[in-house]
Motif scaffolding. Structure first.
Motif, PDB file in Angstrom:
ATOM      1  N   LEU A  84       4.381  12.308  95.658  1.00 34.35           N
ATOM      2  CA  LEU A  84       5.168  12.676  96.824  1.00 34.35           C
ATOM      3  C   LEU A  84       5.365  14.185  96.738  1.00 34.35           C
TER       4      LEU A  84
ATOM      5  N   GLU B  63      13.967  18.952  99.844  1.00 31.85           N
ATOM      6  CA  GLU B  63      13.351  19.161  98.529  1.00 31.85           C
ATOM      7  C   GLU B  63      13.367  17.847  97.767  1.00 31.85           C
ATOM      8  N   ILE B  64      12.417  17.695  96.865  1.00 29.63           N
ATOM      9  CA  ILE B  64      12.343  16.530  95.995  1.00 29.63           C
ATOM     10  C   ILE B  64      13.006  16.927  94.682  1.00 29.63           C
TER      11      ILE B  64
ATOM     12  N   ARG C 162      14.681  20.816  91.104  1.00 26.41           N
ATOM     13  CA  ARG C 162      13.621  20.567  92.067  1.00 26.41           C
ATOM     14  C   ARG C 162      12.361  20.192  91.301  1.00 26.41           C
TER      15      ARG C 162
ATOM     16  N   GLY D 131       6.114  18.087  92.923  1.00 30.09           N
ATOM     17  CA  GLY D 131       6.472  16.831  93.581  1.00 30.09           C
ATOM     18  C   GLY D 131       6.715  15.734  92.566  1.00 30.09           C
ATOM     19  N   LEU D 132       6.849  14.510  93.067  1.00 31.96           N
ATOM     20  CA  LEU D 132       7.171  13.350  92.230  1.00 31.96           C
ATOM     21  C   LEU D 132       5.932  12.492  92.004  1.00 31.96           C
TER      22      LEU D 132
ATOM     23  N   LEU E  67      13.792   6.130  94.066  1.00 32.66           N
ATOM     24  CA  LEU E  67      14.602   7.316  94.317  1.00 32.66           C
ATOM     25  C   LEU E  67      15.987   6.777  94.599  1.00 32.66           C
TER      26      LEU E  67
ATOM     27  N   TYR F 276      15.913  10.368  90.722  1.00 30.15           N
ATOM     28  CA  TYR F 276      15.071  11.034  91.705  1.00 30.15           C
ATOM     29  C   TYR F 276      15.678  10.839  93.090  1.00 30.15           C
ATOM     30  N   HIS F 277      15.533  11.836  93.960  1.00 31.60           N
ATOM     31  CA  HIS F 277      16.046  11.725  95.321  1.00 31.60           C
ATOM     32  C   HIS F 277      15.456  12.825  96.199  1.00 31.60           C
ATOM     33  N   LEU F 278      15.584  12.634  97.491  1.00 32.52           N
ATOM     34  CA  LEU F 278      15.265  13.687  98.444  1.00 32.52           C
ATOM     35  C   LEU F 278      16.561  14.439  98.718  1.00 32.52           C
TER      36      LEU F 278
ATOM     37  N   LEU G  56       7.198  11.412 105.178  1.00 33.18           N
ATOM     38  CA  LEU G  56       6.906  11.590 103.757  1.00 33.18           C
ATOM     39  C   LEU G  56       5.461  12.065 103.644  1.00 33.18           C
TER      40      LEU G  56
END
Length: 185
Positions: A87, A99-100, A114, A118-119, A129, A134-136, A155
């Protein structure tokens, strides 16, 4: 940059960081870890989406207090494929920037960072998430998130491409009913 402007900028960043940690903190954030079945929704009856070998389920966010500049958004990503994916970006209706992030706790101190680039979503794995992990990170919110709303988002995955999803806005104190198995990056 003038010293006064530098101080104002640092204070603004500190306030946003504190608000972000408060938004993302939840009493049960330190949940036990175990692997869930691929594609199992976090909450029964919630929306799932398919993009190639990826299943995205249970996208949600917490309601915010009025004029909150940040919020967190959460979901489950299952990769049924033979290749990893990542992601790498997201857009969210009403957020100026997404931001991821990953939240961790070290020596009793909550930290958030951050994730660049990405993830990682390993092949054959499910990544949650969720609050406390993990989260947005939804930043520069134009308007608050209200319980019961649906917010559109996009996404972006490195391999699978773009996917339009809809996030359900839950109560301000909502948490995840899930336990997560987060892969090392």
């Amino acid at each position: 940059m003038s010293p006064a402007l530098a101080i104002q900028r640092n204070v603004s960043f500190a306030v946003i960081s504190i608000l972000a940690l408060l938004v993302l903190a939840t009493p049960g954030a330190a949940l036990a870890q175990h692997q869930h079945g691929l594609g199992t929704p976090l909450v029964a009856g919630e929306q799932s989406y398919q993009l190639g070998s990826l299943t995205i389920s249970s996208p949600w966010s917490r309601a915010t207090v009025p004029n909150a500049p940040v919020a967190g958004a959460y979901l489950r990503i299952a990769n049924r494929g033979q290749q990893p994916d990542r992601l790498i970006a997201a857009d969210f209706d009403g957020a100026g920037h997404v931001e991821i992030h990953e939240s961790t706790e070290e020596n009793g101190i909550a930290r958030m960072r951050r994730l660049e680039p990405g993830l990682l979503i390993p092949a054959g794995a499910t990544v949650d998430l969720k609050p406390g992990g993990y989260h947005l990170m939804l930043m520069q919110l134009e308007r608050g998130l209200t319980e019961g709303q649906k917010r559109k988002a996009t996404l972006v995955f490195e391999q699978a491409g773009r996917l339009e999803v809809e996030f359900a806005v839950r109560s301000i104190g909502a948490g995840s009913a899930s336990h997560a198995n987060h892969p090392k990056q």
